[in-house]
Every structure is written in structure tokens, then in C-alpha cells.
Design a protein around this motif. Structure first.
Motif, PDB file in Angstrom:
ATOM      1  N   HIS A 191     -26.075  40.406  42.034  1.00 35.68           N
ATOM      2  CA  HIS A 191     -25.304  40.309  40.788  1.00 35.68           C
ATOM      3  C   HIS A 191     -23.801  40.362  41.054  1.00 35.68           C
ATOM      4  CE1 HIS A 191     -29.014  42.176  38.531  1.00 35.68           C
ATOM      5  NE2 HIS A 191     -29.257  40.965  39.025  1.00 35.68           N
ATOM      6  N   ASN A 192     -23.405  41.155  42.040  1.00 37.51           N
ATOM      7  CA  ASN A 192     -21.982  41.318  42.323  1.00 37.51           C
ATOM      8  C   ASN A 192     -21.340  40.082  42.936  1.00 37.51           C
ATOM      9  OD1 ASN A 192     -21.897  43.909  41.295  1.00 37.51           O
ATOM     10  ND2 ASN A 192     -22.081  44.922  43.276  1.00 37.51           N
ATOM     11  N   ILE A 193     -22.153  39.149  43.478  1.00 38.68           N
ATOM     12  CA  ILE A 193     -21.578  37.893  43.983  1.00 38.68           C
ATOM     13  C   ILE A 193     -21.865  36.739  43.008  1.00 38.68           C
ATOM     14  CG2 ILE A 193     -21.686  38.629  46.393  1.00 38.68           C
ATOM     15  CD1 ILE A 193     -24.088  36.671  46.735  1.00 38.68           C
ATOM     16  N   GLY A 194     -22.240  37.098  41.785  1.00 36.67           N
ATOM     17  CA  GLY A 194     -22.439  36.085  40.754  1.00 36.67           C
ATOM     18  C   GLY A 194     -23.806  35.441  40.759  1.00 36.67           C
ATOM     19  N   MET A 195     -24.752  36.035  41.464  1.00 32.06           N
ATOM     20  CA  MET A 195     -26.101  35.483  41.533  1.00 32.06           C
ATOM     21  C   MET A 195     -26.998  36.238  40.543  1.00 32.06           C
ATOM     22  SD  MET A 195     -28.573  35.127  44.896  1.00 32.06           S
ATOM     23  CE  MET A 195     -27.461  34.053  45.801  1.00 32.06           C
ATOM     24  N   LYS A 196     -27.492  35.539  39.537  1.00 30.94           N
ATOM     25  CA  LYS A 196     -28.361  36.157  38.540  1.00 30.94           C
ATOM     26  C   LYS A 196     -29.772  36.334  39.100  1.00 30.94           C
ATOM     27  CE  LYS A 196     -25.259  36.050  35.187  1.00 30.94           C
ATOM     28  NZ  LYS A 196     -24.688  37.278  34.603  1.00 30.94           N
ATOM     29  N   SER A 197     -30.567  37.146  38.401  1.00 34.91           N
ATOM     30  CA  SER A 197     -31.943  37.364  38.833  1.00 34.91           C
ATOM     31  C   SER A 197     -32.805  37.722  37.640  1.00 34.91           C
ATOM     32  CB  SER A 197     -32.005  38.497  39.878  1.00 34.91           C
ATOM     33  OG  SER A 197     -31.737  39.750  39.268  1.00 34.91           O
ATOM     34  N   THR A 198     -34.079  37.902  37.898  1.00 35.29           N
ATOM     35  CA  THR A 198     -34.983  38.459  36.906  1.00 35.29           C
ATOM     36  C   THR A 198     -35.458  39.816  37.419  1.00 35.29           C
ATOM     37  OG1 THR A 198     -36.868  37.297  37.902  1.00 35.29           O
ATOM     38  CG2 THR A 198     -35.764  36.210  36.058  1.00 35.29           C
ATOM     39  N   ALA A 199     -36.084  40.583  36.527  1.00 30.91           N
ATOM     40  CA  ALA A 199     -36.672  41.867  36.902  1.00 30.91           C
ATOM     41  C   ALA A 199     -38.146  41.825  36.553  1.00 30.91           C
ATOM     42  CB  ALA A 199     -35.983  43.013  36.155  1.00 30.91           C
ATOM     43  N   THR A 200     -38.978  42.421  37.392  1.00 35.64           N
ATOM     44  CA  THR A 200     -40.412  42.355  37.174  1.00 35.64           C
ATOM     45  C   THR A 200     -41.045  43.743  37.206  1.00 35.64           C
ATOM     46  OG1 THR A 200     -40.913  42.072  39.525  1.00 35.64           O
ATOM     47  CG2 THR A 200     -40.560  40.061  38.216  1.00 35.64           C
ATOM     48  N   MET A 201     -42.313  43.767  36.804  1.00 33.32           N
ATOM     49  CA  MET A 201     -43.089  45.005  36.826  1.00 33.32           C
ATOM     50  C   MET A 201     -44.556  44.634  36.926  1.00 33.32           C
ATOM     51  SD  MET A 201     -43.079  47.902  33.834  1.00 33.32           S
ATOM     52  CE  MET A 201     -43.846  49.493  34.013  1.00 33.32           C
ATOM     53  N   VAL A 202     -45.296  45.360  37.754  1.00 36.40           N
ATOM     54  CA  VAL A 202     -46.738  45.134  37.883  1.00 36.40           C
ATOM     55  C   VAL A 202     -47.465  46.380  37.375  1.00 36.40           C
ATOM     56  CG1 VAL A 202     -48.650  44.622  39.427  1.00 36.40           C
ATOM     57  CG2 VAL A 202     -46.397  43.606  39.857  1.00 36.40           C
ATOM     58  N   LEU A 203     -48.322  46.181  36.385  1.00 37.08           N
ATOM     59  CA  LEU A 203     -49.079  47.281  35.799  1.00 37.08           C
ATOM     60  C   LEU A 203     -50.423  47.445  36.501  1.00 37.08           C
ATOM     61  CD1 LEU A 203     -48.559  46.491  31.998  1.00 37.08           C
ATOM     62  CD2 LEU A 203     -47.143  47.923  33.478  1.00 37.08           C
ATOM     63  N   GLY A 204     -50.908  48.679  36.557  1.00 37.36           N
ATOM     64  CA  GLY A 204     -52.251  48.921  37.056  1.00 37.36           C
ATOM     65  C   GLY A 204     -52.325  49.278  38.524  1.00 37.36           C
ATOM     66  N   LEU A 205     -51.219  49.805  39.083  1.00 40.80           N
ATOM     67  CA  LEU A 205     -51.188  50.194  40.492  1.00 40.80           C
ATOM     68  C   LEU A 205     -51.383  51.703  40.670  1.00 40.80           C
ATOM     69  CD1 LEU A 205     -48.268  47.914  41.739  1.00 40.80           C
ATOM     70  CD2 LEU A 205     -50.695  47.662  42.278  1.00 40.80           C
ATOM     71  N   GLY A 206     -51.896  52.354  39.646  1.00 43.20           N
ATOM     72  CA  GLY A 206     -52.093  53.795  39.717  1.00 43.20           C
ATOM     73  C   GLY A 206     -50.915  54.593  39.204  1.00 43.20           C
ATOM     74  N   GLU A 207     -49.982  53.906  38.530  1.00 48.25           N
ATOM     75  CA  GLU A 207     -48.808  54.573  37.979  1.00 48.25           C
ATOM     76  C   GLU A 207     -49.161  55.324  36.684  1.00 48.25           C
ATOM     77  OE1 GLU A 207     -49.179  50.863  35.623  1.00 48.25           O
ATOM     78  OE2 GLU A 207     -49.389  51.342  37.760  1.00 48.25           O
ATOM     79  N   THR A 208     -48.379  56.336  36.377  1.00 43.99           N
ATOM     80  CA  THR A 208     -48.521  57.054  35.111  1.00 43.99           C
ATOM     81  C   THR A 208     -47.691  56.361  34.034  1.00 43.99           C
ATOM     82  OG1 THR A 208     -46.625  58.497  35.528  1.00 43.99           O
ATOM     83  CG2 THR A 208     -48.773  59.234  36.363  1.00 43.99           C
ATOM     84  N   ILE A 209     -47.909  56.724  32.785  1.00 38.65           N
ATOM     85  CA  ILE A 209     -47.075  56.221  31.690  1.00 38.65           C
ATOM     86  C   ILE A 209     -45.611  56.583  31.939  1.00 38.65           C
ATOM     87  CG2 ILE A 209     -46.557  56.472  29.226  1.00 38.65           C
ATOM     88  CD1 ILE A 209     -49.074  54.812  29.796  1.00 38.65           C
ATOM     89  N   GLU A 210     -45.384  57.825  32.381  1.00 36.29           N
ATOM     90  CA  GLU A 210     -44.010  58.255  32.653  1.00 36.29           C
ATOM     91  C   GLU A 210     -43.370  57.396  33.741  1.00 36.29           C
ATOM     92  OE1 GLU A 210     -46.122  61.636  30.734  1.00 36.29           O
ATOM     93  OE2 GLU A 210     -46.631  60.241  32.356  1.00 36.29           O
ATOM     94  N   GLU A 211     -44.152  56.997  34.736  1.00 37.79           N
ATOM     95  CA  GLU A 211     -43.600  56.172  35.820  1.00 37.79           C
ATOM     96  C   GLU A 211     -43.322  54.749  35.367  1.00 37.79           C
ATOM     97  OE1 GLU A 211     -45.393  58.553  39.708  1.00 37.79           O
ATOM     98  OE2 GLU A 211     -46.661  57.104  38.649  1.00 37.79           O
TER      99      GLU A 211
END
Length: 344
Positions: A191-211
Motif C-alpha cells: 500500500h505504501n508504494i501505491g499498490m492496492k490489494s484485497t483482504a481475505t479470510m478463510v472460515l472453518g480452520l478451528g478458529e473461535t468467534i473471537e478470533e
């Protein structure tokens, strides 16, 4: 509208009524994207190699160098795939692959230069995981790696490799892979060099709701700092043929978390629904749960397919799916600019 706190988001995920959440998320979508337009992009995900040293437990795609089916594409093979993408009306290429132990950085630079020399197409490629790998094999900083890729033709970064941005989870499911702070730092440097991106998330890997909310909080906080995330994209873990195994999360869980993400991310414009892992019908339903984009028709996809999940979407099918949700389909580019509305 007041910003939703982490505690409130956790409460909504645990105890919120799913239909009420859908209504709230949809209201936000309408405010941010009036006119009931739902976008998609035509692209190809070119997996240049399936050989990978990370050996993530949730991945069915990777191979060790000596395994049957292990491959590394030549530049000519990649150029053929790019040509086929352009012939199909594609505007974007995603290059993503394993971390090959015997390929040097020049291979990736040569791919980018070869594509840009021959074609007028946006290269939205290489996850933070790959950027970290390039940094390790060259000794360059993240910023130097990104600048060299940018100079060779890279436009933006996909958000892959994020999974769950909590090291407790990462150490269980992908102990050799990029950890949370490095993933965030790669995105910050891009981002600091002007390159945009997306952000992702994968559900169901044993994470808690809080995580799950901790993951979202880290992305929202970085977005406050840089403004570089164009979209948030969420999908569910596909356990087939993986070492990790387990069960898929329910569509109910997916849709509820999607709605909360739309409510939570007051500083990210676009939320993408996932038909690739959820199937066409749930992908369509995501448009009532805050999503304003259905991603790509994906002329090629190999990673999810390797886990035993294979959903397909043609341009006509995408248009039909969006229209039957009482929305107006529109083809977009990588930057979410509308190329054309498909009103007829």
C-alpha cells in the motif's frame, strides 16, 4: 453510523438474529453501492506450480518435488493461458503458486515482463506468502521485492494467505507459512508504494468467534492506516483430500459471518460473496447478506478443486445468477471500475 466495536461484533456473531443481520448488512450495501448493481470480473487464476515447501495441512493442492503430478509451468505455457483469457474477454490475470525451492526470483520477473510485453492485461498476482518467500530467497526487503515486481508489470496483490490472522490458528494449520505480522507488513509495504490489494479470510480452520473478529480487527486497523484494501473476500475451508480434514462449516455460519463483516468493515468499500466454495445458490444468497460483488467467473481454478469442491460459472450463468437476485449485473475491472452494465 457509529463504528461497531469488537465486543459488539462478537455478540452479533454469537447471538445475533441472522435475518436482522442480513437486513442491516444489505442496508449498508445499498448505501455504499446504490442502484442494486452487482459486479464480477473475468479472469484466470494461473497456478504456475504446485510444488511447495510450506506443506500446509489445509491444502490439497501442493506436491513435493518428487511426487507424481508435481509441475512447474514454463513461460510459454503461461502465455498460452493468458492468450486464452483475453480471447474469453478476460481483463485480469492472477498468478499464484506454491513456494518452489529451486526457482529463483528472476523466473517471476521474467513471467511478468513476458506477459506485459505481449498483452494489455492487468496482473493482480502473488500473495503475501509468495512475497515473503521472494524476500527470503533474494535477501531483499518486502518493499524492494514489491518494487521490482511492480516495475516488471505487477499491478496489485490478492489477499490470499491470510486465512485467519491469529498465530494460534496458523501454527496448527500451516506452521511453515507466513505468520500474522508478516502478512500485515507485506500489505502495508504494498500500500505504501501505491499498490492496492484485497483482504481475505478463510472460515472453518478451528478458529473461535473471537478470533474471527480479531482477524477482521487487524484488517480494519491496517485499512485505517493505509486505505489500500479494495475489498474483503471470505470463503470457507474445503477439507476434502487435506491432512487437516474435518467438516465444512454450514452455509448459515458463512452467511452470518459475511453479514457481520459488511457491518464491521465501515472503511472497506466492497464485500465479495463466494460462489467458488459455497456454490452458486449460496453465492446468490450472499447478495442479500451484504455482498456487492461475486468475484470472478474463474476461467481456471485448481486449489479449491484439489480439495474436492468444483463449482463452475460461465459469464451467462453469472449474469443469470445476479439477475435472479433482482440485481443488475455489471462486468468490472480489477479496480472495481464498471466496464459495462448488462441490463438487457
Amino acid at each position: 453510523m457509529n463504528r461497531i466495536t469488537d465486543a459488539k461484533a462478537i455478540s452479533l456473531l454469537k447471538d445475533g438474529d441472522i435475518l436482522t443481520l442480513a437486513q442491516q448488512a444489505d442496508k449498508i450495501r445499498q448505501k455504499l453501492h446504490p442502484g442494486n448493481i452487482v459486479t464480477f470480473v473475468i479472469d484466470r487464476n494461473i497456478n504456475y506450480t504446485n510444488i511447495c515447501v510450506n506443506e500446509c495441512r489445509f491444502c490439497a493442492f501442493y506436491r513435493r518435488p518428487e511426487q507424481a503430478g508435481a509441475y512447474l509451468l514454463s513461460i510459454d505455457e503461461i502465455l498460452e493461458k493468458v492468450q486464452a483469457t483475453i480471447d474469453a474477454g478476460g481483463t485480469q490475470i492472477m498468478l499464484q503458486g506454491g513456494l518452489h525451492p529451486d526457482v529463483d526470483f528472476q523466473y517471476y520477473i521474467d513471467i511478468l515482463r513476458a506477459i506485459k510485453k505481449k498483452f494489455d492485461i492487468v496482473i493482480h498476482s502473488f500473495t503475501a506468502t509468495e512475497i515473503l518467500h521472494f524476500s527470503k530467497i533474494t535477501g531483499y526487503s518486502f518493499t524492494e521485492v514489491l518494487k521490482r515486481l511492480q516495475n516488471a508489470g505487477l499491478s496489485s496483490l490478492p489477499g490470499g494467505g491470510a486465512e485467519i490472522l491469529v498465530d494460534r490458528v496458523r501454527k496448527i494449520v500451516s506452521p511453515k507459512k507466513i505468520m500474522t505480522d508478516d502478512w500485515l507488513e507485506v500489505m502495508r509495504c504494498a500500500h505504501n508504494i501505491g499498490m492496492k490489494s484485497t483482504a481475505t479470510m478463510v472460515l472453518g480452520l478451528g478458529e473461535t468467534i473471537e478470533e474471527r473478529i480479531e482477524h477482521m480487527q487487524k484488517i480494519r486497523q491496517l485499512q485505517e492506516e493505509t486505505g489500500g484494501f479494495r475489498a474483503f473476500i471470505m470463503w470457507s475451508f474445503q477439507p476434502g483430500h487435506t491432512e487437516l480434514g474435518g467438516e465444512k462449516i454450514s452455509s448459515w455460519d458463512y452467511l452470518k459471518t459475511l453479514a457481520v463483516s459488511r457491518i464491521y468493515f465501515d472503511n472497506i468499500s466492497h464485500i465479495q460473496g463466494s460462489w467458488v466454495t459455497q456454490g452458486k445458490n449460496i453465492g446468490q444468497m450472499s447478495l442479500a447478506f451484504g455482498a456487492d460483488d461475486l468475484g470472478s467467473i474463474m476461467l481456471e481454478e485448481n486449489v479449491v478443486k484439489a480439495a474436492g469442491t468444483s463449482n463452475h460459472m460461465s459469464v451467462n450463468s453469472m449474469i443469470d445468477t445476479i439477475r435472479k437476485a433482482d440485481k443488475i449485473p455489471a462486468q468490472r475491472d480489477t479496480a472495481y471500475n464498471i466496464i459495462k452494465k448488462l441490463t438487457d
